[in-house]
Design an enzyme around this catalytic site. Structure first.
Site, PDB file in Angstrom:
ATOM      1  N   HIS A   1      -2.805   6.834  -1.026  1.00  0.00           N
ATOM      2  CA  HIS A   1      -3.840   7.393  -0.140  1.00  0.00           C
ATOM      3  C   HIS A   1      -3.321   8.097   1.107  1.00  0.00           C
ATOM      4  O   HIS A   1      -4.028   8.222   2.092  1.00  0.00           O
ATOM      5  CB  HIS A   1      -4.847   6.295   0.268  1.00  0.00           C
ATOM      6  CG  HIS A   1      -5.462   5.580  -0.900  1.00  0.00           C
ATOM      7  ND1 HIS A   1      -6.204   4.428  -0.785  1.00  0.00           N
ATOM      8  CD2 HIS A   1      -5.444   5.863  -2.241  1.00  0.00           C
ATOM      9  CE1 HIS A   1      -6.602   4.021  -1.975  1.00  0.00           C
ATOM     10  NE2 HIS A   1      -6.153   4.881  -2.881  1.00  0.00           N
TER      11      HIS A   1
ATOM     12  N   HIS B   1       0.858  -1.193   0.000  1.00  0.00           N
ATOM     13  CA  HIS B   1       0.000   0.000   0.000  1.00  0.00           C
ATOM     14  C   HIS B   1       0.893   1.242   0.000  1.00  0.00           C
ATOM     15  O   HIS B   1       1.410   1.651   1.036  1.00  0.00           O
ATOM     16  CB  HIS B   1      -0.905   0.003   1.226  1.00  0.00           C
ATOM     17  CG  HIS B   1      -2.136   0.850   1.050  1.00  0.00           C
ATOM     18  ND1 HIS B   1      -2.160   1.961   0.236  1.00  0.00           N
ATOM     19  CD2 HIS B   1      -3.394   0.740   1.566  1.00  0.00           C
ATOM     20  CE1 HIS B   1      -3.380   2.501   0.281  1.00  0.00           C
ATOM     21  NE2 HIS B   1      -4.140   1.776   1.073  1.00  0.00           N
TER      22      HIS B   1
ATOM     23  N   TYR C   1      -0.822   7.169   3.190  1.00  0.00           N
ATOM     24  CA  TYR C   1      -0.214   6.341   4.237  1.00  0.00           C
ATOM     25  C   TYR C   1       1.316   6.447   4.165  1.00  0.00           C
ATOM     26  O   TYR C   1       1.861   7.227   3.401  1.00  0.00           O
ATOM     27  CB  TYR C   1      -0.705   4.895   4.113  1.00  0.00           C
ATOM     28  CG  TYR C   1      -2.181   4.735   4.451  1.00  0.00           C
ATOM     29  CD1 TYR C   1      -2.730   5.330   5.581  1.00  0.00           C
ATOM     30  CD2 TYR C   1      -3.031   3.987   3.642  1.00  0.00           C
ATOM     31  CE1 TYR C   1      -4.074   5.183   5.904  1.00  0.00           C
ATOM     32  CE2 TYR C   1      -4.377   3.828   3.945  1.00  0.00           C
ATOM     33  CZ  TYR C   1      -4.901   4.430   5.082  1.00  0.00           C
ATOM     34  OH  TYR C   1      -6.227   4.284   5.392  1.00  0.00           O
TER      35      TYR C   1
END
Ligand SMILES: Cc1cc2nc3c(=O)[nH]c(=O)nc-3n(C[C@H](O)[C@H](O)[C@H](O)COP(=O)(O)O)c2cc1C
Length: 310
Positions: free
Chosen positions: A112, A109, A114
């Site tokens: 977004h 990930h 993070y």
């Protein structure tokens, strides 16, 4: 969640470390394979993003590249070189465990807002060491090292996906790359480090990335990422639905919409795969209905379904 004391901002998101959790994941992938499916975990470290719903905080010190969650908004501590090295190693260990347990792929990930994205973003990465810098290429070094650690752990033949976004949950309008050259500077080193597939997160897949270059029907993020890196790409964002993800989080109901634009883009090989979020969360029969041309059977997406198992 990877094995760092503050990787998580939500106790309900499962861990991908420790004997008990990994034994649980083994049951998950075996069941998915028994049903004929394939699956990979998405490995997370949320950086300094707080809990979405309330006050929960992790047991360890919240950490981020420069002690910020957004430009000018302090949260957490700036990571030491040692913390960075340990985090890079933890991503590698998690990926190695995914392969060992029999998963088919792993996704990192990096989107977004993070942790990995906080390194990419100039607004949250003010570091003056080798993990910071004025260009997105310099700020990609952390992600490059994460990818190298993951690649070393899984070997050459295991598919590694990296999820990226221009937008951040902290600011939907932010862009990491304003030109194709900047996008190449950002993405090419990641592919060279060992990423097989770039998962290019947009809120609406039909939005052109650089309309000033190829017009209002131009390539989307996944299209440009494929063109610039020659890696396989996944597109995503409001497939089959009238409203986007953020509208849904705001409570809006989305209606089913035509897939013609998507099919046209797949036909012109703009990107290789499409990801579907809410349409599937709301209706596990969505794929079957689309395949069978059952347009009447497609449902509205109501955020209320997120509270149910459908
Ligand atoms: C309830 C919910 C949970 C999500 N969780 C994640 C996640 O864990 N990781 C991620 O990268 N995106 C997550 N997303 C975003 C989706 O992966 C997807 O990018 C987004 O919903 C847009 O696709 P859609 O318009 O088809 O829903 C989540 C979305 C929803 C609605």
């Amino acid at each position: 969640m990877i094995d760092r004391p503050a990787a998580s901002n939500d106790p309900k998101v499962p861990s991908f470390y420790g004997e008990a959790a990994l034994a649980g994941w083994k049951g998950v992938i075996d069941a998915v394979h028994a049903a004929g499916g394939k699956m990979g975990p998405q490995l997370w470290h949320v950086g300094s993003v707080p809990n979405f719903f309330g006050e929960w905080t992790p047991p360890g010190t919240v950490e981020s590249p420069s002690g910020l969650v957004a430009p000018g908004k302090p949260r957490g501590e700036s990571m030491s070189e040692e913390a960075i090295a340990d985090t890079i190693a933890a991503f590698g260990r998690a990926a190695g465990n995914a392969k060992r347990l029999g998963f088919d792929t792993v996704e990192l990930h990096g989107a977004h807002g993070y942790l990995i994205d906080q390194f990419f973003w100039a607004g949250t990465n003010l570091r003056t060491d080798r993990f910071g810098g004025a260009t997105v290429k310099e700020r990609s070094r952390f992600a490059v090292e994460v990818v190298k650690s993951v690649r070393a752990a899984v070997g050459p033949d295991f598919p590694v996906i990296l999820r990226l976004s221009q937008w951040k949950q902290q600011d939907y309008a932010v862009r990491l790359a304003d030109t194709p050259d900047a996008m190449a500077d950002w993405l090419v080193p990641l592919v060279e480090a060992g990423v097989d597939v770039l998962h290019c997160s947009q809120r609406r897949f039909w939005e052109p990335e650089f309309p000033e270059i190829d017009g209002p029907d131009g390539l989307n993020f996944a299209g440009w990422a494929k063109k610039l890196t020659r890696a396989a790409t996944i597109s995503v964002g409001s497939v089959g639905l009238s409203g986007d993800l953020i509208a849904s989080f705001g409570g809006e109901i989305s209606k089913p919409t035509s897939l013609d634009n998507l099919l046209r883009r797949l036909d012109r090989e703009e990107f290789d795969l499409i990801a579907v979020g809410r349409a599937l969360l709301g209706d596990p029969r969505w794929v079957t209905k689309v395949r069978d041309g059952d347009r009447e059977g497609l449902k509205d997406f109501s955020p209320a379904v997120l509270g149910e198992l459908v």
